[in-house]
Design an enzyme around this catalytic site. Structure first.
Site, mmCIF file in Angstrom:
data_model
loop_
_atom_site.group_PDB
_atom_site.id
_atom_site.type_symbol
_atom_site.label_atom_id
_atom_site.label_comp_id
_atom_site.label_asym_id
_atom_site.label_seq_id
_atom_site.Cartn_x
_atom_site.Cartn_y
_atom_site.Cartn_z
ATOM 1 N N HIS A 1 -8.342 -4.588 -0.957
ATOM 2 C CA HIS A 1 -7.075 -3.931 -0.628
ATOM 3 C C HIS A 1 -6.350 -4.745 0.437
ATOM 4 O O HIS A 1 -6.826 -4.890 1.564
ATOM 5 C CB HIS A 1 -7.346 -2.510 -0.113
ATOM 6 C CG HIS A 1 -6.099 -1.693 0.080
ATOM 7 N ND1 HIS A 1 -5.354 -1.226 -0.979
ATOM 8 C CD2 HIS A 1 -5.461 -1.277 1.211
ATOM 9 C CE1 HIS A 1 -4.325 -0.541 -0.512
ATOM 10 N NE2 HIS A 1 -4.361 -0.575 0.806
ATOM 11 N N SER B 1 0.831 -1.199 0.000
ATOM 12 C CA SER B 1 0.000 0.000 0.000
ATOM 13 C C SER B 1 0.872 1.259 0.000
ATOM 14 O O SER B 1 1.650 1.471 -0.926
ATOM 15 C CB SER B 1 -0.961 -0.024 1.196
ATOM 16 O OG SER B 1 -1.929 0.987 1.088
ATOM 17 N N ASP C 1 -10.072 -3.016 -5.959
ATOM 18 C CA ASP C 1 -9.463 -2.372 -4.791
ATOM 19 C C ASP C 1 -10.106 -1.005 -4.540
ATOM 20 O O ASP C 1 -10.013 -0.115 -5.385
ATOM 21 C CB ASP C 1 -7.960 -2.206 -5.032
ATOM 22 C CG ASP C 1 -7.195 -1.721 -3.805
ATOM 23 O OD1 ASP C 1 -7.822 -1.156 -2.882
ATOM 24 O OD2 ASP C 1 -5.968 -1.889 -3.779
#
Length: 403
Positions: free
Chosen positions: A359, A201, A330
């Site tokens: 995610h 991320s 996502d």
């Protein structure tokens, strides 16, 4: 309308088990034909990475089977927090405090396989996501599976994660100065070790910005992996600001960022302290970045910061092999923000795009209660092949031929 009323009466007269079976059958058919799919492999089909995948990564030839009862994007994003936190055991890291050039400190948490490693064993540095740390469920899963395949695993915890802040500096997705110091430190400590890195991320944004920079062109890293990276931050933030569920995720992360400010009050500059109340009122990530991050790191405004943080338009500058894992659903990075077209022109980078996964989710199997999950398995297969077997040699051999 008589036929409609007749149809309703007929359906209502059927046994409940019959209706339940019919609905279950429809769902299973939908799951098999619309959900379970092979991932898209966005890389040059005649390039080095595609050849590497065909030979060394069988997982990328398989279909991704999301957990049958958890296929929605937000469910795949949120449920792992509850499923993995209880099913993946705590990790007995060895902690090292690293002093930075500006007086700040970060902590590196490392895990070595139980049987021990030779000095030249491969090492992977991992950057967690926003507000994540070595204790996060997905990091623990990556650590344990790395140990299983004989890889030394080092977590680069961002400033303020696990130890008290000594300077007012926290995270910045576009700033990789700390990462350079960490990489140089680890490389000096394990001189004979092939070195890789993975960013999850926001950690992927930091790593991606480093790899696409001038410093990244001479990096000691042999390969890298990006997981659920929000390539285009503008697109990702806009998605997180959509009601209702996405916005709730947004507010939760903003709250955790505000908690970091509360913990660091004693080291804040006076000018920031005066604005402290305003910062703590931030309800979204954009508000927090506008009031604090952009100012702290010298950007003109939050738009300027997000421009610098995004990497969708920089991947052509990356020089080492990079595997990227994203899900098309996502909520942190909609499909339109992922640079698939650019990836198809690259020889050393591949974006693996699953149809589902959310995610940092990628839950698979009926009972996703162990580290043998899609994201973890791909991580282990990639770095094991790249750093222990023929991966790096394959790319170097191709480079020699091209010269």
């Amino acid at each position: 309308m008589e036929w409609l009323g007749s149809s309703i009466n007929t359906l209502s007269s059927l046994p409940r088990w019959y209706l339940g079976s019919a609905m279950a059958s429809c769902y299973v058919l939908y799951y098999l034909f619309e959900v379970v799919k092979k991932p898209i492999l966005a890389t040059n089909p005649k390039g080095k990475f595609y050849t590497f995948i065909e030979k060394n990564m069988p997982i990328l030839k398989e279909k991704f089977w999301p957990t049958l009862w958890c296929i929605e994007s937000r469910a795949q994003t949120i449920l792992p927090l509850f499923v993995r936190i209880s099913s993946i055991p705590a990790v007995a890291y060895k902690r090292e405090i690293l002093a930075m050039k500006d007086g700040g400190e970060i902590c590196l948490d490392s895990l070595e396989p139980k049987e021990g490693l030779p000095p030249n064993a491969p090492t992977v540095i991992v950057l967690p996501g926003l507000t994540g740390s070595s204790k996060s469920d997905y990091i623990r899963g990556l650590a344990l599976i790395a140990a299983d395949v004989g890889i030394r695993f080092i977590v680069f915890n961002q400033r303020g994660s696990g130890i008290r802040l000594k300077t007012p500096r926290t995270y910045c997705a576009a700033n990789y100065e700390d990462l350079i110091e960490v990489i140089n430190h680890v490389k000096a400590k394990y001189k004979d070790s092939l070195l890789g890195a993975a960013g999850v991320s926001m950690g992927g944004l930091i790593l991606g910005n480093y790899l696409s920079s001038a410093e990244g062109k001479k990096t000691p890293l042999s390969c890298a992996m990006l997981i659920s990276v929000p390539w285009n931050v503008h697109v990702g933030i806009e998605s997180l600001e959509k009601p209702v569920l996405n916005l709730l995720l947004n507010k939760r992360l903003a709250s955790r960022l505000c908690n970091i400010i509360r913990r660091m009050y004693s080291v804040l500059e006076d000018s920031v302290k005066k604005e402290d109340d305003e910062i703590l009122k931030s309800k979204t990530i954009r508000e927090f970045d506008s009031k604090y991050t952009a100012k702290e790191f010298g950007y003109k405004d939050v738009i300027d910061y997000y421009d610098h943080a995004s990497i969708h338009d920089k991947i052509h500058k990356v020089t080492i092999p990079v595997l990227c894992l994203n899900a098309a659903d996502d909520p942190f990075q909609p499909l339109e923000g992922i640079p698939l077209d650019e990836a198809y022109r690259m020889d050393n980078l591949c974006i693996v795009l699953t149809s589902r996964g959310g995610h940092i989710g990628f839950l698979e199997g009926i009972f996703p209660l162990n580290k043998e999950q899609y994201m973890f398995r791909m991580f282990a297969e990639y770095f094991k092949t790249m750093l222990q077997e023929e991966g790096v040699k394959h790319f170097k051999k191709e480079d020699d031929v091209s010269k």
